[in-house]
Design a protein around this motif. Structure first.
Motif, PDB file in Angstrom:
ATOM      1  N   LYS A 218       0.817  -1.212   0.000  1.00 34.95           N
ATOM      2  CA  LYS A 218       0.000   0.000   0.000  1.00 34.95           C
ATOM      3  C   LYS A 218       0.851   1.264   0.000  1.00 34.95           C
ATOM      4  CE  LYS A 218      -3.972  -2.098   2.311  1.00 34.95           C
ATOM      5  NZ  LYS A 218      -4.832  -2.034   1.113  1.00 34.95           N
ATOM      6  N   ASP A 219       2.152   1.100  -0.065  1.00 32.64           N
ATOM      7  CA  ASP A 219       3.061   2.239  -0.098  1.00 32.64           C
ATOM      8  C   ASP A 219       2.743   3.086  -1.334  1.00 32.64           C
ATOM      9  OD1 ASP A 219       5.134   4.034  -0.277  1.00 32.64           O
ATOM     10  OD2 ASP A 219       6.704   2.576   0.149  1.00 32.64           O
ATOM     11  N   PRO A 220       2.446   4.381  -1.143  1.00 36.03           N
ATOM     12  CA  PRO A 220       2.135   5.230  -2.304  1.00 36.03           C
ATOM     13  C   PRO A 220       3.221   5.232  -3.369  1.00 36.03           C
ATOM     14  CG  PRO A 220       1.585   6.362  -0.258  1.00 36.03           C
ATOM     15  CD  PRO A 220       2.304   5.108   0.135  1.00 36.03           C
ATOM     16  N   ALA A 221       4.461   4.974  -2.967  1.00 36.41           N
ATOM     17  CA  ALA A 221       5.557   4.975  -3.938  1.00 36.41           C
ATOM     18  C   ALA A 221       5.423   3.849  -4.953  1.00 36.41           C
ATOM     19  CB  ALA A 221       6.901   4.862  -3.212  1.00 36.41           C
ATOM     20  N   LEU A 222       4.567   2.847  -4.662  1.00 31.69           N
ATOM     21  CA  LEU A 222       4.380   1.723  -5.587  1.00 31.69           C
ATOM     22  C   LEU A 222       3.324   2.025  -6.648  1.00 31.69           C
ATOM     23  CD1 LEU A 222       4.453  -1.319  -3.115  1.00 31.69           C
ATOM     24  CD2 LEU A 222       6.325  -0.349  -4.450  1.00 31.69           C
ATOM     25  N   HIS A 223       2.700   3.187  -6.562  1.00 34.06           N
ATOM     26  CA  HIS A 223       1.609   3.517  -7.480  1.00 34.06           C
ATOM     27  C   HIS A 223       1.944   4.786  -8.250  1.00 34.06           C
ATOM     28  CE1 HIS A 223      -1.294   0.651  -5.594  1.00 34.06           C
ATOM     29  NE2 HIS A 223      -0.503   0.857  -4.564  1.00 34.06           N
TER      30      HIS A 223
END
Length: 692
Positions: free
Chosen positions: A10-15
């Motif tokens: 759910k890390d925003p950096a993955l999106h």
């Protein structure tokens, strides 16, 4: 899978950000224009497409972001980027795109077109004869319909229509009422073409065009006799075109929509385009009146709204500068059978558009409209186009006494007015028209025909990934399935009952449908591949769609990659998943195909321990499609047809090394090249296969 890893997904950096990913698609479209191997007039069209796409992007996505930012609504997506920051990054990328568009127009397209005898003449190149002819055209055709508006306390700044071409005129001298020099606004007549072709007797080339704006600039002084025109400057404002109809509060959605449409052209501005030579004082005045700031202003190094040049495409009889013509194939099974009902009863029929003709779909409705054994026809219509023969056949069926029900989505973006007219026309003919479900757009593509055969009712269904639109069926890639399978027919019947009767949740035998079972079904099928991978069994997912941005699906695909599932995604437009991240998505590959035809089909393939399942759908893996729309997803159960879908739409596209772009982990795209391998174009392969 431990809790820490699940939280990491759910890390925003993955999106990636969905708006920026959508904007990035237009760079790939523009790259087609810049590709010298593409026929010249097609390159012009790609430039126009990139421009009109950018218009819509501002009208919808930027408009919503600006509204959220102004209201302080911090509702970032899975990437957690605040709207204000997204707007700043959009500004940066949009400036780059606009500069690239005008650089291509000025330095490449114009000179190459002129070498081919297609000329867009500028004022400083007009001959005496041309100027005389254009002056006559101005006086006879343009001047009578112009209504300039001087700006003063009695004539405040007028309302400017969305995307209309206007000129700000600076005047010197006294007018008839003794007022000293002032400003005026002139709107280019909407009733006249934006490009005028010079007649042969004055033309300097085979095809010689002049922009309407150039004629207005040149002869503007004739609008203001006795005054001096110090300068005239093009501008265009783009407004919020996202309609808001509170469906739960209105009693009649059609009437409410009509009211909304009346005001759409004058909604809140989101972008101002001005000519590059427009003085700062003029642009500041325009900004003030439109309540915009410098970041919303875009300077155009050429005609404002270049996309208007697309109008000349059909006027040019130059097949050597266009894609070669092709005739879609009509399936032998359709040709040989006297009745389409007989052919479908014999075996399911798969149609792959535009390589195969859309004609059988029209013929099926036509045959049903006059067949005395057909009792009822039910169909969804999202976008259908003008003068559709399908509509004529539905009306004829109603006149023949058959029960005809049509579910029309009134809120199909930019087709709202056309769909309102269509609904009225159908109702006047006795067709039962349903507007869908409050709060959920009906995006499903379904046709159901009920026929009495030897005393028993049989259902015939057509399910599709694309709209019932005869024109786009020649431009978009889509799959359609004609079947008399009882389970699919029963499911379609229940779906129509739910749409028209607003009944309870239904349980279907083989179709998945949004907003109820499609999202859950996809998650379960991905989970099944994860379990197979962990058990050491073959595990793979291949999916083709227009866009992917639903956060939980992205996270589930990351989980699948971590488990060892091999995943190939063919996504034409926006993708918020980051492929190739170590420990997260190293088993995921994402590619985009941009070619002659708009990739529009949605196909999902799950290896399922070497017992593959193939689905076609009207839904992308987007939040709106999976959770907020009425969508269908149908299995391809005939093994031969399932293999066709896999070979033509998946394996073929994964082998493409000429039109394909690879998505990198940082969100950028790299165009693939054949290198040492033979060149392979998926679309050209299908054209060759189906037109031999």
């Amino acid at each position: 899978m431990n809790r820490e890893v699940q939280q990491n997904l759910k890390d925003p950096a993955l999106h990636l950000n969905r708006e920026l990913a959508q904007l990035e698609f237009n760079f790939r479209v523009l790259a087609q224009a810049e590709d010298a191997s593409v026929p010249l007039l097609e390159r012009m069209r790609y430039l126009c497409i990139s421009c009109t796409n950018l218009d819509e992007f501002f009208e919808v996505r930027v408009a919503v972001l600006r509204q959220q930012s102004a209201l302080g609504e911090l509702r970032p997506g899975p990437d957690a980027t605040p709207p204000s920051e997204v707007l700043a990054r959009i500004r940066e990328r949009a400036l780059t795109l606009v500069k690239a568009q005008y650089d291509f127009w000025n330095t490449i397209l114009l000179p190459e077109l002129e070498r081919e005898g297609v000329r867009f003449s500028k004022r400083d190149t007009w001959t005496v004869k041309q100027k005389r002819w254009l002056q006559g055209y101005f006086r006879n055709e343009i001047l009578p319909v112009l209504s300039p508006l001087g700006l003063d306390p009695a004539h405040p700044f007028p309302r400017i229509l969305n995307k209309s071409l206007n000129l700000a005129v600076v005047l010197k001298g006294r007018d008839a009422f003794g007022r000293e020099g002032h400003m005026a606004l002139v709107r280019a007549p909407r009733s006249l073409p934006r490009l005028i072709r010079l007649p042969a007797e004055v033309a300097e080339s085979a095809y010689d065009f002049v922009f309407l704006s150039s004629i207005l600039h040149e002869f503007m002084d004739e609008l203001f006799p006795g005054m001096q025109v110090k300068g005239s400057y093009q501008f265009r404002v783009t407004r919020n075109s996202e309609l808001f109809v509170d469906e739960e509060e209105v009693e009649n959605i059609a009437l409410a929509l009509r009211d909304e449409l009346r005001g759409r052209g004058y909604a809140k501005p989101v972008r101002l385009e001005v000519a590059d030579n427009c003085p700062k004082g003029i642009s500041d005045m325009l900004m003030q009146n439109f309540e915009l700031t410098e970041p919303e202003v875009y300077r155009c190094e050429g005609p404002v709204n270049v996309s208007r040049v697309n109008a000349v495409y059909d006027q040019l009889d130059r097949p050597d500068l266009k894609f070669p013509l092709f005739l879609p194939r009509v399936l032998p099974a359709v040709i040989e059978e006297q009745s389409l009902f007989e052919a479908i009863r014999e075996r399911d029929i798969l149609l792959h558009h535009p390589f195969e003709s859309f004609g059988p779909v029209i013929e099926l409705v036509r045959e049903a409209s006059v067949d005395p054994d057909v009792l009822a026809i039910k169909q969804t219509l999202y976008r259908v186009g003008n003068d559709s023969p399908l509509v004529d056949h539905l009306i004829e069926a109603a006149r023949q006494g058959k029960d005809v029900t049509v579910v029309i989505e009134l809120l199909a973006r930019f087709d709202e007015e056309a769909n309102l007219r269509l609904a009225n026309r159908l109702q006047e003919a006795g067709v039962q028209v349903v507007y869908g479900v409050v709060g959920y757009k009906t995006h499903a593509k379904m046709l159901l025909i009920v026929r009495r055969e030897q005393g028993v009712l049989r259902r015939y269904a057509h399910l599709s990934t694309g709209n019932y639109h005869q024109i786009t069926s020649r431009l978009y890639t889509d799959f359609g399935l004609m079947t008399s399978n009882p389970d699919i027919g029963e499911d379609a019947h229940l779906l129509f009952l739910q749409l028209s009767g607003l009944g309870p949740i239904i349980k279907l035998k083989c179709l998945l449908h949004s907003p109820f079972t499609l999202h859950k079904g996809l998650m379960e099928k991905i989970e099944r591949e994860i379990e197979h991978a962990r058990a050491g069994k073959p595990a793979r997912i291949i999916a083709k769609m227009n866009a992917l941005n639903e956060g939980s699906v992205v996270e589930m695909l990351y989980r699948a990659s971590q488990a060892g599932v091999q995943i190939d995604l063919i996504i034409r437009g926006a993708c918020t998943l980051r492929p190739g991240l170590p420990g997260v998505s190293e088993n995921i590959r994402v590619r985009s195909i941009v070619g002659r035809f708009l990739e529009h089909s949605r196909v999902y393939w799950f290896q399922n321990d070497d017992t593959p399942e193939v689905y076609c759908s009207s839904a992308d893996w987007m939040e709106r499609n999976l959770l907020r729309r009425i969508e269908t997803c149908f299995p391809i159960r005939d093994p031969d047809l399932a293999k066709r879908v896999y070979d033509e739409s998946l394996a073929n596209y994964l082998a493409d090394n000429t039109l394909a772009w690879r998505l990198e982990p940082d969100g950028s795209y790299t165009r693939l090249a054949p290198g040492d391998h033979p060149p392979h174009s998926a679309q050209q392969t299908l054209l060759t296969q189906f037109t031999q």
